[in-house]
Design a protein around this motif. Structure first.
Motif, PDB file in Angstrom:
ATOM      1  N   TYR A   1       0.830  -1.200   0.000  1.00 40.79           N
ATOM      2  CA  TYR A   1       0.000   0.000   0.000  1.00 40.79           C
ATOM      3  C   TYR A   1       0.865   1.251   0.000  1.00 40.79           C
ATOM      4  O   TYR A   1       2.051   1.222   0.346  1.00 40.79           O
ATOM      5  CB  TYR A   1      -0.891   0.036   1.251  1.00 40.79           C
ATOM      6  CG  TYR A   1      -2.053  -0.932   1.207  1.00 40.79           C
ATOM      7  CD1 TYR A   1      -3.250  -0.592   0.597  1.00 40.79           C
ATOM      8  CD2 TYR A   1      -1.940  -2.200   1.790  1.00 40.79           C
ATOM      9  CE1 TYR A   1      -4.312  -1.477   0.561  1.00 40.79           C
ATOM     10  CE2 TYR A   1      -3.001  -3.094   1.763  1.00 40.79           C
ATOM     11  CZ  TYR A   1      -4.181  -2.720   1.137  1.00 40.79           C
ATOM     12  OH  TYR A   1      -5.226  -3.599   1.094  1.00 40.79           O
TER      13      TYR A   1
ATOM     14  N   GLU B   1      -9.037  -1.964   4.582  1.00 45.31           N
ATOM     15  CA  GLU B   1      -8.259  -0.756   4.330  1.00 45.31           C
ATOM     16  C   GLU B   1      -8.609   0.383   5.274  1.00 45.31           C
ATOM     17  O   GLU B   1      -7.760   1.232   5.571  1.00 45.31           O
ATOM     18  CB  GLU B   1      -8.420  -0.339   2.869  1.00 45.31           C
ATOM     19  CG  GLU B   1      -7.816  -1.349   1.900  1.00 45.31           C
ATOM     20  CD  GLU B   1      -7.946  -0.951   0.447  1.00 45.31           C
ATOM     21  OE1 GLU B   1      -8.480   0.140   0.175  1.00 45.31           O
ATOM     22  OE2 GLU B   1      -7.508  -1.736  -0.430  1.00 45.31           O
TER      23      GLU B   1
ATOM     24  N   LYS C   1      -5.916   2.170   7.604  1.00 43.18           N
ATOM     25  CA  LYS C   1      -5.743   3.621   7.619  1.00 43.18           C
ATOM     26  C   LYS C   1      -5.802   4.157   9.046  1.00 43.18           C
ATOM     27  O   LYS C   1      -4.980   4.999   9.447  1.00 43.18           O
ATOM     28  CB  LYS C   1      -6.828   4.283   6.759  1.00 43.18           C
ATOM     29  CG  LYS C   1      -6.722   5.796   6.689  1.00 43.18           C
ATOM     30  CD  LYS C   1      -7.711   6.389   5.714  1.00 43.18           C
ATOM     31  CE  LYS C   1      -9.143   6.242   6.214  1.00 43.18           C
ATOM     32  NZ  LYS C   1     -10.101   6.971   5.359  1.00 43.18           N
TER      33      LYS C   1
END
Length: 572
Positions: A282, A301, A305
């Motif tokens: 990523y 994701e 994050k």
């Protein structure tokens, strides 16, 4: 209101790009006209529905004790820089510069501005608690507007913000908003399920979404049939299948020609996917991140994050992976340097995993965290899926699609401290207000109402949000007897406080009846030479299949009674 005056233009077929039922019916019934991607014009008919939704919201927010305000949609960028969200919102934030070269933003939400207002009006504990709300236009530069009114670039939101002296009173304000939301959605005819949710760019602590479960939704919801647990996939917690037990064995390099995927490597080496170590690449705020997770799991994701505290997380493209010297299909965290390694707890707790050897066509057996590789950060970043075990009761989770209808947050002191929202307590000490935030998208609610209330013929509006109470179809309106009966019907409906849309167009009865079903008023009254011969006005309810011919006064009274009963007010 006469249809000739209302600019109602119905369509037999919706444009091909309208995929959702609500989008097709909005266009076919003439409620909206598209202007550009994520931008719609509301016709008089559609705007009446919007106003009815706003009325319900205002009534319930006022009943909860909230006070209505109005805040600018144009914000000085300094407020967003003060909160730290100018960078966090990234390209979603519309920016512009005035003639004096001062930078502004079009508000995607109003935490900053409401905090500014509160910092200048709240002084003492005696001013608290207070909840302020508005119904205001929002702007977000969505990369992929979709679903008609589901995801827009300009939209209307009811956003409310509570200010309290502490967490205990915030709980009371939160519960009051939560209960108001339940009433709003019930009155609007949208069944919702409260689910645990991620707070996203708004931040904060506890967060719940009100979700309308429908295949037309863009969100994935995890539901537990055993204990009732419900959460958005971004937030859902679960218990992954346990790792295989064993003692650490020596690492071993093995040749795996042409085997790149987890399934291919597992089958070739005779192991289960949960015995493999998956490498995922990523970019977090443009910086490379190596993610290690057990092979039978996928990366969430949003959780990634949040774990990184990043503004944006996106998968690396193949070119970037090659430029960094990583070998897709044969990569592992063994010997990796120059970038953080984020490991899911599953990859840390398992023993003797198969991972890449960081060279084509080779893998390593018996990789173990702490001995063969070391994570920079360990966090729960796996995505919950159907069949995973509920963390609360152990039952298999189920998945449904859904549309987020409303969102409530406990913000705490996050914005108060950044934006200077303080009060003096009973001892004269200066303390930050404890805040909550509560939002509902008006246009999205309109789309969900249609998704929840339609049939093969068109919309079937709930009484509270219908643009009109009755659709009066006039056939042969030029004949004196029909014209007189039409006046009697309109007068009788008005006497009961009912609003009617009268189809006085020079179209065939078939077209008029189809349009009446398409537009979907709760009641249809037909005035024609045939109905007059049979004794009056033909009455048919949109949600029923039977009709009856009644005198005009009786038909109007029947409509009024049905409306009152539907709204829970009893007989008219």
């Amino acid at each position: 209101m006469r249809m000739r005056q209302l600019l109602v233009k119905t369509l037999r077929e919706a444009p091909a790009e309208a995929e959702l039922t609500s989008h097709r019916l909005l266009l076919r019934a003439g409620l909206v006209v598209p202007l550009a991607a994520g931008l719609y014009c509301f016709t008089p008919l559609g705007w009446r529905v919007v106003r009815n939704i706003e009325r319900i919201i205002r009534e319930e927010m006022n009943a909860s004790g909230a006070l209505e305000v109005h805040l600018p949609a144009l914000h000085p960028i300094e407020l967003w820089e003060q909160s730290g969200r100018a960078a966090l919102m990234g390209q979603t934030l519309f920016r512009l510069t005035d003639r004096k070269e001062r930078e502004f933003a079009l508000g995607p939400t109003h935490e900053e501005v409401i905090s500014y207002l509160a910092s200048r009006t709240i002084q003492s504990y005696r001013d608290l608690p207070v909840t302020l709300y508005q119904i205001q236009t929002k702007f977000r530069d969505e990369p992929r507007p979709r679903g008609g009114l589901i995801r827009l670039r300009e939209f209307t939101m009811k956003d409310a913000y509570s200010f309290d002296t502490g967490w205990d009173t915030l709980d009371a304000s939160y519960d009051a908003a939560f209960a108001a939301y339940q009433r709003i959605f019930r009155r609007a005819g949208v069944p919702v399920v409260p689910v645990a949710a991620d707070s996203g760019a708004i931040g904060g602590k506890d967060s719940q979404e009100f979700v309308f479960l429908t295949d037309a939704g863009e969100d994935t919801i995890l539901l537990c049939p055993g204990c009732g647990y419900a959460a958005n996939a971004e937030k859902a917690e679960f218990v992954p299948p346990p790792p295989l037990p064993g003692e650490q064995a020596p690492a071993e390099r093995v040749h795996t020609p042409g085997k790149r995927t987890i399934a291919e490597v597992a089958a070739f080496l005779g192991v289960e996917p949960r015995q493999t170590l998956k490498a995922v690449f990523y970019r977090a705020d443009s910086k490379p991140v190596f993610v290690a997770i057990r092979g039978d799991l996928e990366v969430n994701e949003v959780k990634l994050k949040n774990a990184l505290g990043a503004r944006e997380v996106e998968p690396m493209d193949d070119a970037t992976v090659r430029d960094l010297g990583l070998v897709a299909g044969s990569a592992s965290p063994v010997g990796i340097s120059g970038m953080p390694i984020v490991a899911d707890t599953s990859a840390v707790e398992a023993v003797n995993l198969v991972g890449g050897a960081n060279e084509p066509d080779y893998h390593l057996r018996n990789l173990n965290h702490g001995r063969d590789w070391q994570a920079t950060l360990v966090a729960e970043i796996a995505l919950a899926r159907a069949g995973d075990a509920c963390r609360t009761c152990g039952s298999p989770l189920e998945t449904r699609r859904g549309i987020e209808m409303g969102h409530v947050f406990k913000l705490g002191t996050l914005y108060a401290e950044k934006m200077g929202v303080y009060y003096l307590d009973e001892s004269g000490e200066r303390r930050p207000c404890v805040m909550g935030c509560y939002g509902i998208g008006v246009e999205r609610m309109l789309a969900a109402i249609i998704e929840a209330n339609h049939d093969a013929d068109g919309i079937a509006w709930p009484w509270e949000v219908a643009p009109f109470d009755a659709h009066v179809v006039a056939i042969g309106a030029g004949e004196p007897a029909v014209a007189e009966a039409l006046r009697q019907v309109e007068s009788a409906l008005a006497a009961h406080g009912l609003e009617a849309l009268v189809d006085d167009r020079d179209d065939s009865p078939g077209i008029k009846f189809k349009d009446a079903d398409l537009i979907g008023m709760p009641a249809r009254l037909t005035v024609s030479p045939r109905s007059l011969e049979r004794g009056g006005v033909e009455l048919r309810f949109r949600r029923g299949s039977e009709s009856a011919v009644l005198p005009a006064a009786d038909a109007a009274a029947a409509v009024a009674k049905a409306r009152a009963e539907a709204l829970g007010a009893g007989p008219a």
